[in-house]
Design a protein around this motif. Sequence first.
Motif: not given
Length: 375
Positions: A291-297, A234-240, A222-223, A246-251
């Motif tokens: 993949s887009i390789a997400p980093s920063g949100a 919390l929302w996260t953007a995570e490298h596959g 997760v970056q 993925e975009v998640n809302t970790p609980k």
Amino acid sequence: MHRPVLALALAAALSLPLASVQAQQRFPSSAGELVVETVASGLEHPWGLAFLPDGRMLVTERPGRLRIVSGDGALSRPLTGMPNVAGRGQGGLLDVTLDPKFAENRLIYLSFSEPRVGGNGTSVARGQLNANGTGLENVAVIFRQMPAINSTMHFGSRLIFDRTGALFVTVGDRYSERDQAQNPGNHLGKIIRIRPEGGAPTDNPKKPGWQPEIWSIGHRNVQGAALHPDTGQLWTAEHGARGGDEVNTPKAGLNYGWPVITYGVDYSGAKIGEGTAKPGMEQPLFYWDPSIAPSGAAFYTGSAWPAWRNSLFVGALAGQMLIRLSTSGETVSGEERLLTTLGERIRDVRQGPDGYLYLLGDDAKGKVLRVRPTR
């Protein structure tokens, strides 16, 4: 692509003078033309950005430097007092954030890959910015991802305070140890939540067999991390791997599946895990394939683009673009791809106190970029 579910401006004294702009480009968007300006350049692989109360920026450089960037784009000398970093591969000095009570205590938090016996791991340190802004004092490590692994990859490393004052820390699976993301007895491939001084808050999950600092498990790398402006979730953007970002809302206490379930495949093309779903494991709100390789949100809350309020902006490294995700509650209702011809690996995304978006371009001669509407 699959969709499971589809500031006010600062006072003029803090605005960026036009004379400081080194380059300017224009791009189309659903909210009108966007202007992208180079605020500062000459940063070596910048990774994290945080705004000081006076409008200046703290920017980390992956080799181990922290600088202050002024409103006219000038770079300070590297601040003193930095922790020792393992600056190889994806490692180094990574994210930076201010204490919620920074105006009172001047505390700054840094995440970094720390060299250790047996390898390295993601660590978090905090220290006080000294009175003249030239260095950090009383620096102490408040969290260490365990165990140490001999790897130069997947450190995760975003830092974000929640509304209770606890600090979320994203830590990667270290690439070579991906199966450990399912093992709650260690910190690999997890979302961590700690107190500002270190240690686990009393309201962490603390399930049987879980390390007390763990908030959620089953994450790859997760970056990107941001709090929803209305809910504080919390929302996260995570490298596959190859696909499956993925975009998640970790609980608290939940399992987000990696590497048992994923919408991507391995870099060789081989299947990973058991498929895309399994009982007891959470589905992403949204994912990208390829993949887009997400980093920063960052969630947008400013007044420059009223139609974009509560949109989640995500930077793309391999994709070299800025993604805008429309949100409604805990759903993603649409995607807009911006700055697709900019040619920058976007490492971090922040909303500035002027209501504009600020980006870090990850390169050996990296930049701070400002995105604003036409005047």
